[in-house]
Design an enzyme around this catalytic site. Structure first.
Site, short mmCIF file in Angstrom:
data_model
loop_
_atom_site.label_atom_id
_atom_site.label_comp_id
_atom_site.label_asym_id
_atom_site.label_seq_id
_atom_site.Cartn_x
_atom_site.Cartn_y
_atom_site.Cartn_z
NE ARG A 54 31.19 -27.51 35.66
CZ ARG A 54 32.54 -27.60 35.71
NH1 ARG A 54 33.08 -26.86 34.97
NH2 ARG A 54 33.15 -28.74 36.15
CD GLU A 66 29.07 -27.57 38.58
OE1 GLU A 66 29.57 -26.44 38.90
OE2 GLU A 66 29.61 -28.45 37.90
CE LYS A 118 39.74 -21.55 50.00
NZ LYS A 118 38.51 -21.57 49.42
#
Length: 614
Positions: free
Chosen positions: A391, A363, A278
């Protein structure tokens, strides 16, 4: 504009380049990304990490006929740039400009709209089945990050795909070295070997021969997997039924193009493990990829942000409160589904590491995990964005509310979220929460009230939710104590005549400004559930008109609760409910979006004047 990148108007142009030119193109694309995002803000580190992978995919695959499905979508800026939207990057995430995520109606190359994680494998599998059903030779590729692989939906899709004879490629973009760090020349060589036709032919022929000897077949299968497992981490994915290849260096464009070219010729489900960094190529982002995941405008020379605010955000208010409450109660547990930075849990995680749990992008698990803790005497606080709470709706109803468990939901990013657009907007939480029994729902008018409501929800023995907006508040003075509010009691903030404005959460301040112009009464309702019915009835009986204002969908929201109250008491009164319209609101400037929905001060004034004139 740099020489090679300026020539790329579509992947067709990209595929005209010589292989040797791809490295130069990658360097130009990375430089353009840094400069562009520094002017607009947006996601940076994740996009810098997939430059070579994006180029290789469009170079090898015949897009848009071949389908590329990007998981989450915050790593698709290189994809947008290479598919004819380079100049449009100047208006990225602005009103009328291109979105920060893939959108099907924006480009034919955006094959699936995303914004939430872990959907790519399911969608790409559906496309692969469609191709097979329709007799098409097109290929489907899902590009998913290692974080998104923590979600159950990704594993559900892998489980299904591995049992189907479809031409699906899943690319795992491992950018945290979370699965394997053994990347180098040997693994690149093995990847080329395992993706080649000779290896695939021998592998398939051997399985056909062994089909008539099940015990020997099982032994051979396990021998192959464990032999691979000695040098690769792919045994898990082999068990799912995929042919695992990798890990390979995701910044080695020659290895990427060779491997992808081989895989494109293979039949059946394939899994390619690619390791990237990243923030690749920009040292501030390499050193702190979390900080540069999502950025505002910044100076590309040093990475310093150009946006400053002297007011604490609601997220900071929550983070400070959590640390203070944890000091007062050792039963407090902080839970987040992979949003430590975004939800403001950094200080808490450092101060109380044994009481902090980041469960990954999961979640559903986060809420049931909290429910289990609540069953045995702990007090979990789940920090979650409104859009991500969607979710875990079944878990909220079935595992928490139904059992009346002592859990506090700290719901960030409630209402519109500006540049991130409809995939991340918290437009519906009041509507989908209000219909659930055994739950207290609060919305603060300012920063200090947010702190008070968090304390109120924490001390309440049951399920409670505090929903607060993105960004800074109005500059209210913060009381350092852990004060609570009376459950279900509103605050009468201004006495006026004729019109009473019942305002919820973030809309209290513009309601007060409108009331000064109109000489109207204003009530900060504070609680959506239980609603202060006595206050509603008092305002209805003492005023000619009622107006409700909320930053939530009108259907089923706080205004609907007021209407239900009046109906239950057979009290007829002219009422105007103001809120978000029945549509998905596109990205743009937050204040402008609110104005267009009639939820700013001017919009409230106009609505009330129209109500009276009618």
């Amino acid at each position: 504009m740099t020489s090679l990148l300026s020539r790329i108007q579509s992947p067709t142009d990209l595929r005209q380049l010589e292989r040797a030119q791809l490295k130069v193109l990658a360097a130009e694309l990375r430089a353009f990304l840094i400069q562009s995002v520094s002017q607009t803000g947006g996601h940076l580190a994740s996009n810098l990490g997939v430059v070579e992978l994006t180029i290789a995919l469009h170079y090898v695959y015949n897009t848009p006929d071949d389908r590329l499905v990007w998981d989450v979508g915050h790593q698709t800026y290189p994809h947008k740039i290479l598919t004819g939207r380079r100049e449009a990057m100047a208006n990225l995430r602005k009103a009328g400009g291109i979105a920060g995520f893939p959108k099907r109606d924006e480009s034919e190359y955006d094959t699936f709209g995303t914004g939430h994680s872990s959907t790519s494998i399911s969608a790409a599998l559906g496309m692969a089945v469609a191709a097979k059903t329709l007799g098409s030779n097109r290929r489907s590729v899902a590009i998913i990050g290692d974080g998104a692989m923590t979600a159950g939906m990704a594993f559900e899709a892998l489980n299904n795909a591995g049992d189907m004879d479809t031409n699906l490629l899943v690319i795992l973009n491992d950018n945290d070295m979370s699965i394997s760090n053994n990347v180098g020349a040997l693994n690149n060589y093995l990847a080329r070997l395992m993706s080649g036709k000779l290896y695939d032919s021998v592998r398939r022929s051997g399985k056909k021969v062994l089909d008539i000897m099940p015990p020997v077949k099982e032994f051979a299968r396990r021998a192959e997997e464990h032999a691979k497992g000695m040098v690769t981490p792919g045994t898990l994915f082999e068990e799912f039924g995929f042919n695992y290849i990798g890990p390979i260096d995701g910044h080695d464009i020659d290895t990427l193009t060779d491997t992808l070219s081989n895989i494109r010729q293979l039949q059946g489900p394939q899994f390619l493990h690619v390791v990237t960094q990243k923030g690749k190529g920009y040292s501030p982002a390499e050193d702190n990829p979390n900080k540069y995941h999502g950025v505002s405008k910044f100076d590309p020379q040093n990475g310093h942000s150009l946006s400053q605010s002297d007011r604490p955000s609601y997220t900071q208010i929550f983070g400070d409160w959590l640390v203070d409450m944890a000091a007062a109660d050792d039963k407090l547990i902080g839970i987040t589904p992979a949003m430590c930075d975004g939800s403001g849990l950094n200080r808490f995680a450092e101060a109380y590491p044994q009481r902090y749990f980041d469960v990954g992008i999961a979640e559903q698990h986060a809420l049931t995990f909290a429910a289990g803790m609540a069953c045995d005497g702990l007090k979990p606080v789940v920090a979650i964005y409104s859009t991500f709470l969607q979710r875990a709706y079944d878990q909220l109803i079935h595992d928490i509310a139904l059992q009346d468990l002592d859990v506090l939901l700290a719901i960030d990013r409630a209402g519109l979220v500006g540049a991130d657009g409809p995939t991340h907007a918290g437009s519906f939480d009041l509507s989908f929460l209000r219909c659930i029994p055994n739950i207290v729902i609060m919305a603060p008018a300012d920063e200090n009230e947010c702190r008070q409501m968090l304390s109120t929800g924490y001390q309440y023995k049951g399920t409670a939710a505090v929903r607060y907006p993105r960004g800074s508040g109005i500059g209210a003075t913060i009381t350092p104590t852990l004060e609570t509010l009376a459950i279900g009691k509103a605050e009468h903030k201004r006495e006026g005549k004729t019109v009473a404005i019942l305002a919820f959460g973030s809309r209290v301040q513009p309601a007060m400004q409108a009331a000064e112009v109109l000489n109207a009464s204003v009530v900060n309702m504070r609680f959506i559930k239980p609603l202060d019915e006595a206050m509603v009835l008092e305002m209805a009986r003492s005023h000619d008109y009622l107006v409700t204002v909320e930053e939530n969908a009108l259907m089923g929201g706080a205004g609907a609760a007021v209407m239900e109250c009046l109906q239950a008491h057979v009290l007829h009164k002219p009422v105007r409910c103001l809120g978000l319209p029945d549509e998905f609101i596109e990205h743009g400037n937050h204040e402008t979006m609110l104005a267009e929905c009639g939820l700013d001060t001017e919009g409230i004034i106009n609505a009330i004047e129209k109500l009276i004139s009618e």
